[in-house]
Scaffold this active site. Sequence first.
Site, PDB file in Angstrom:
ATOM      1  CE  LYS A  82      -3.919   1.948   2.645  1.00 37.54           C
ATOM      2  NZ  LYS A  82      -4.723   1.807   3.879  1.00 37.54           N
ATOM      3  CB  SER A 157      -8.043   3.878   2.994  1.00 34.15           C
ATOM      4  OG  SER A 157      -7.147   3.194   3.856  1.00 34.15           O
ATOM      5  CB  SER A 181      -8.135   0.935   5.814  1.00 34.67           C
ATOM      6  OG  SER A 181      -8.875   2.115   5.785  1.00 34.67           O
TER       7      SER A 181
HETATM    8  N1  GLN Z   1     -12.796   4.154   6.555  1.00 36.66           N
HETATM    9  C1  GLN Z   1     -12.267   4.622   7.797  1.00 36.66           C
HETATM   10  C2  GLN Z   1     -11.948   6.073   7.702  1.00 36.66           C
HETATM   11  O1  GLN Z   1     -12.232   6.641   6.717  1.00 36.66           O
HETATM   12  C3  GLN Z   1     -11.053   3.817   8.172  1.00 36.66           C
HETATM   13  C4  GLN Z   1      -9.846   4.215   7.417  1.00 36.66           C
HETATM   14  C5  GLN Z   1      -8.661   3.386   7.750  1.00 36.66           C
HETATM   15  O2  GLN Z   1      -8.752   2.343   8.405  1.00 36.66           O
HETATM   16  N2  GLN Z   1      -7.504   3.853   7.336  1.00 36.66           N
HETATM   17  O3  GLN Z   1     -11.449   6.670   8.600  1.00 36.66           O
END
Ligand code: GLN
Length: 512
Positions: A82, A157, A181
């Site tokens: 990532k 994400s 994410s």
């Molecule tokens: N979707 C969640 C957010 O927008 C988690 C994001 C993540 O785990 N990096 O904060």
Amino acid sequence: MSATDLTRLNAAEMATLLASREISSVELTRAHLARITQVDGIVHAFLQTLPEVALREAQTADADRAAGEQLPTLAGVPIAVKDVLATKGLRTTCGSRILENWVPAYDATVVRKLREARLPVLGKTNMDEFAMGSSTEHSAYGPTLNPWDTKRVPGGSGGGSAAAVGAFEAPLALGSDTGGSIRQPAALTGTVGVKPTYGGVSRYGLVAMASSLDQVGPCARTVLDAALLHEVIGGHDPKDQTSLDAPVPPVVAAARQGLSGDVRGLRVGVVAELGGRGYQRGVLDRFEEALASLEGLGMSVREVSCPSFKFALPAYYLIMPSEASSNLARFDAMRYGIRVAPAEGPVTVETVMAATRAAGFGDEVKRRIMLGTYALSAGYYDAYYGSAQKVRTLVQRDFENAWEDVDVLISPTTPTTAFPLGDKLDDPLAMYIQDVATIPVNLAGIPGISVPGGLAEDGLPVGVQILAPARADAYLYQVGGALEAALHEKWGGPLLDQAPALETTTQEGGAL
Ligand code: GLN
């Protein structure tokens, strides 16, 4: 074996064939690079591929193996990373314009560990900007599409990492999980994703979003593959002050034990607050079937109530932006990334900083910086940030109470299957709700896994989430492995075997 056949193997199978020298890492890496060329124009899982770097790493792994050197288990198995993880000499964007030209001078600890374990890095994967989002649509470089249906999101994400693994572009990938994410994209793409215990995997070189919640973890197609990768990246790191000074839990042994069906005597709790109203019918149906499978293996099942979970999402959306607003202050046009001069007026530190941040950050990032700055401001600190921290303690207590009666907890990973692109882009709250089941885990620092649970009524994958006490990551793999084995038997093979062929989608023009 043909190149296509090679990409369909699991990492564990690849490792066996590499060790016996029936295949070479160069062959394997080439096969994946070819697959990326074939399908990534559609999926867009990668922001950057690194063919020369990967092939060079593959070549040396092959040469050392040929010379009789004893290499680590996954040596020669390619991987995707990532783009939130620093890679020395290789651009690291975090899905943001502000870092479009940032070339780190160092490797994240987990990346260094990949190199030491001799896994060729295929490329850097797409993500929501600074890991803020649940669909990968907040990437400054365009969305990643779901390999199951290219009109839908792969989650976020870490949609890039999950889609790369789900589309057979990489057998393994690294993700980061601040609120879901790794697990939510795994659920939406029919893959496996693990958020390890906080401190179990180094955060050094992970671009920080919310430091008390962030955790790096594995993305894979099977529970055993995730365990093998967890073993590579886990362990103490003196460069990360929150790193646990403890050995990596016995995750590989636990996965194997689970795969043999051995979970007898373990107690599972169903979280009453994570399910029911607001959850898609097909998600709940597959979840019930997963529970029945675990019961069939001799696990006892009971319901557990975690009453504070209803406040977890709002608490997260105060704590996370607060920490993010502070972390992102470092993007000041001086130290990292792009520098933009103001369109008019004097050129000062302040005006350059303002112009750079205005041009470099997307809307979602700006929204969270403003939210966080507000929540931390003198007059509101106690009312917002302070209250959220109290809720965090309550969530932790709910988990502690649960562990008195059960060994693992279980819930659907997400309320719904993959949603259409654009569906929630203008409605931040609808997007945030996606993580309602994954967020309590980060607030408590405990580990969680998402394992494919089957297809919902819409033909899209459903994830089953298993949670364990801090440092008991091995339970995730044992129970996850047992569930996977039981479900594969039921389906006659892995869930991804039922995914439509992307090549066909490509010919039809896909979603783009
Ligand atoms: N979707 C969640 C957010 O927008 C988690 C994001 C993540 O785990 N990096 O904060």
